[in-house]
Structures are given as structure tokens and as C-alpha cells.
Design a protein around this motif. Sequence first.
Motif, PDB file in Angstrom:
ATOM      1  N   LYS A  10      33.911  36.180  28.462  1.00  0.00           N
ATOM      2  CA  LYS A  10      34.887  37.067  29.196  1.00  0.00           C
ATOM      3  C   LYS A  10      35.079  36.258  30.459  1.00  0.00           C
ATOM      4  O   LYS A  10      34.174  35.883  31.036  1.00  0.00           O
ATOM      5  CB  LYS A  10      34.519  38.426  29.470  1.00  0.00           C
ATOM      6  CG  LYS A  10      35.643  39.241  30.113  1.00  0.00           C
ATOM      7  CD  LYS A  10      35.087  40.729  30.309  1.00  0.00           C
ATOM      8  CE  LYS A  10      36.105  41.537  31.291  1.00  0.00           C
ATOM      9  NZ  LYS A  10      35.662  43.118  31.436  1.00  0.00           N
ATOM     10  N   GLY A  11      36.310  35.993  30.937  1.00  0.00           N
ATOM     11  CA  GLY A  11      36.506  35.508  31.972  1.00  0.00           C
ATOM     12  C   GLY A  11      36.492  33.977  32.178  1.00  0.00           C
ATOM     13  O   GLY A  11      36.637  33.150  33.369  1.00  0.00           O
ATOM     14  N   SER A  49      40.143  33.766  31.917  1.00  0.00           N
ATOM     15  CA  SER A  49      40.609  33.756  33.226  1.00  0.00           C
ATOM     16  C   SER A  49      42.285  34.065  33.001  1.00  0.00           C
ATOM     17  O   SER A  49      42.706  33.351  32.240  1.00  0.00           O
ATOM     18  CB  SER A  49      40.103  32.688  34.167  1.00  0.00           C
ATOM     19  OG  SER A  49      40.608  31.488  33.645  1.00  0.00           O
ATOM     20  N   GLU A  78      34.528  35.298  38.577  1.00  0.00           N
ATOM     21  CA  GLU A  78      33.742  36.640  38.700  1.00  0.00           C
ATOM     22  C   GLU A  78      34.799  37.744  38.655  1.00  0.00           C
ATOM     23  O   GLU A  78      34.485  38.700  37.910  1.00  0.00           O
ATOM     24  CB  GLU A  78      32.909  36.508  39.825  1.00  0.00           C
ATOM     25  CG  GLU A  78      32.353  37.724  40.221  1.00  0.00           C
ATOM     26  CD  GLU A  78      31.565  37.765  41.341  1.00  0.00           C
ATOM     27  OE1 GLU A  78      30.400  38.637  41.266  1.00  0.00           O
ATOM     28  OE2 GLU A  78      31.459  36.780  42.299  1.00  0.00           O
ATOM     29  N   THR A  79      35.769  37.469  39.386  1.00  0.00           N
ATOM     30  CA  THR A  79      37.188  38.433  39.372  1.00  0.00           C
ATOM     31  C   THR A  79      37.690  38.759  38.064  1.00  0.00           C
ATOM     32  O   THR A  79      38.543  39.907  37.738  1.00  0.00           O
ATOM     33  CB  THR A  79      38.159  37.765  40.140  1.00  0.00           C
ATOM     34  OG1 THR A  79      38.640  36.607  39.843  1.00  0.00           O
ATOM     35  CG2 THR A  79      37.703  37.969  41.811  1.00  0.00           C
ATOM     36  N   HIS A  80      37.371  38.063  37.119  1.00  0.00           N
ATOM     37  CA  HIS A  80      37.839  38.042  35.660  1.00  0.00           C
ATOM     38  C   HIS A  80      36.748  38.512  34.651  1.00  0.00           C
ATOM     39  O   HIS A  80      37.011  38.465  33.514  1.00  0.00           O
ATOM     40  CB  HIS A  80      38.481  36.911  35.066  1.00  0.00           C
ATOM     41  CG  HIS A  80      39.787  36.442  35.576  1.00  0.00           C
ATOM     42  ND1 HIS A  80      40.910  37.141  35.468  1.00  0.00           N
ATOM     43  CD2 HIS A  80      39.997  35.704  36.852  1.00  0.00           C
ATOM     44  CE1 HIS A  80      42.053  36.710  36.118  1.00  0.00           C
ATOM     45  NE2 HIS A  80      41.430  35.851  36.989  1.00  0.00           N
ATOM     46  N   GLY A  81      35.624  39.032  35.409  1.00  0.00           N
ATOM     47  CA  GLY A  81      34.651  39.501  34.471  1.00  0.00           C
ATOM     48  C   GLY A  81      33.532  38.510  33.983  1.00  0.00           C
ATOM     49  O   GLY A  81      32.839  38.864  32.773  1.00  0.00           O
ATOM     50  N   TYR A  82      33.314  37.421  34.361  1.00  0.00           N
ATOM     51  CA  TYR A  82      32.690  36.233  33.715  1.00  0.00           C
ATOM     52  C   TYR A  82      31.172  36.601  33.492  1.00  0.00           C
ATOM     53  O   TYR A  82      30.719  36.506  32.511  1.00  0.00           O
ATOM     54  CB  TYR A  82      32.855  34.939  34.351  1.00  0.00           C
ATOM     55  CG  TYR A  82      32.100  33.791  33.890  1.00  0.00           C
ATOM     56  CD1 TYR A  82      32.400  33.332  32.573  1.00  0.00           C
ATOM     57  CD2 TYR A  82      30.923  33.135  34.399  1.00  0.00           C
ATOM     58  CE1 TYR A  82      31.818  32.211  32.031  1.00  0.00           C
ATOM     59  CE2 TYR A  82      30.324  32.176  33.731  1.00  0.00           C
ATOM     60  CZ  TYR A  82      30.842  31.887  32.870  1.00  0.00           C
ATOM     61  OH  TYR A  82      29.977  30.527  32.151  1.00  0.00           O
ATOM     62  N   GLU A  84      29.760  39.402  33.424  1.00  0.00           N
ATOM     63  CA  GLU A  84      29.471  40.658  32.639  1.00  0.00           C
ATOM     64  C   GLU A  84      28.833  40.155  31.335  1.00  0.00           C
ATOM     65  O   GLU A  84      27.812  40.903  30.589  1.00  0.00           O
ATOM     66  CB  GLU A  84      30.649  41.367  32.577  1.00  0.00           C
ATOM     67  CG  GLU A  84      31.092  42.124  33.746  1.00  0.00           C
ATOM     68  CD  GLU A  84      32.421  42.756  33.343  1.00  0.00           C
ATOM     69  OE1 GLU A  84      33.007  43.046  32.261  1.00  0.00           O
ATOM     70  OE2 GLU A  84      33.378  42.902  34.498  1.00  0.00           O
ATOM     71  N   GLU A  85      29.537  39.045  30.472  1.00  0.00           N
ATOM     72  CA  GLU A  85      29.080  38.466  29.535  1.00  0.00           C
ATOM     73  C   GLU A  85      28.012  37.441  29.531  1.00  0.00           C
ATOM     74  O   GLU A  85      27.077  37.132  28.732  1.00  0.00           O
ATOM     75  CB  GLU A  85      30.416  38.279  28.549  1.00  0.00           C
ATOM     76  CG  GLU A  85      30.959  39.418  28.117  1.00  0.00           C
ATOM     77  CD  GLU A  85      32.157  39.110  26.925  1.00  0.00           C
ATOM     78  OE1 GLU A  85      32.678  40.085  26.531  1.00  0.00           O
ATOM     79  OE2 GLU A  85      32.157  38.088  26.637  1.00  0.00           O
TER      80      GLU A  85
END
Length: 193
Positions: A10-11, A49, A78-82, A84-85
Motif C-alpha cells: 500500500k502506498g 501513492s 508514509e502519507t499514503h500508508g506505505y 502499514e503493509e
Amino acid sequence: MKRVLLLLCKGFEIYEAAAFYDVLGWSGAYGSEQVAVVTVGLRKEVQGSFGIRVIPDRLLSEAHPEDFEALAVPGGFETHGYYEEAYSEPVADLIRRFFAMEKPIASICVGALPLANSGILKGRQATTYHLLEGIRRKQLASFGAHVIDKPIVWDENVITSTSPATAMEVAFALLARITSKENSDQIRLKMGF
């Protein structure tokens, strides 16, 4: 035919993923050796992203390192959730399995951080994103990596790099590692680099 697993968290950073896909794809079309890129994600659809959506070829649970010559890991935002996964245990486990089999693992920019999170960069030379007052490099060091101030760093079978600007060079380096330097040079020339 060689096969490379391209990890899409993700991201993920579009350009970095595309560099791997394009360079390796050119080898299949114009090189001395075909290379197939297989995308993998934790979900059936991965939002990268800036909102791009990609349907990976396989789910991570279906990916087996023994079926591939190498692992490619683009960074992300990070702002797109990188993270997290990218920092998840399934991702760390995949990275550790490729590393245990001594297969090439190529990362671009902050793609080095999930590698470090998995534990494979402890005591090894590596680099990552160099801007933002060095925050990402401090994170890399906190995982036990020896941070080197170079655009691209190889440590045995692992490559790390500083930014999206290095994406094509990392992809060419990975292509050379899994096929040959001559093939990589031929693709570089045909692509106009």
C-alpha cells in the motif's frame, strides 16, 4: 525464463515500481534473456501513492521464493500508508525467505526500510532516502544497518538506494545480476540511457 517478484505494498511509489517493471520487461522483448515480472500484494487491489490502483498478479500468501530469481521492493509514501503493509510480518517473512535462499533483493529509496525491519540488514551496509533531514537514514540505522552515504549500495545479494532518482540504475543492476552485465548494458542502450 527468469522471474522476479515485484512487491507492491500500500502506498508504493509508482515510478520505482515502474522502473523495475519496464527495465525487466525490455529484457524480455529485446534482451538476450527473457525476464517475467510477477506483482504481489497483500490485497487483491493495492492502492499506490497518489491514488493509483493496481491488481497484483498474486496475493502474498501465494508467492513462493523458490519460484523466483529475485525480489524487487519499491519504496513508498508514509502519507499514503506505505509502512502499514511494508512493516507487516507477512512482508518481513517474505524478505527473510528470499534472503535465506541468497537470492538478490533490490530495493529503491525507502524500500530499504522493510528490508531492515525484517532483520536482514542488521550489521550490513545499506542506504535509503537521504533528504528530510536524514530521518529515514536514522530509521535505517535504528534497525542495525551501517548507513553508507552513496546513491546505491550493494552488500552481497542486497541492493539499497537513496531516492527515486536511482530507480533505473537499481533496475539495471538487478537485471545484470540475474542475467548478465552484457544483457543489462544492451537494454540500457536500447532504452536510451
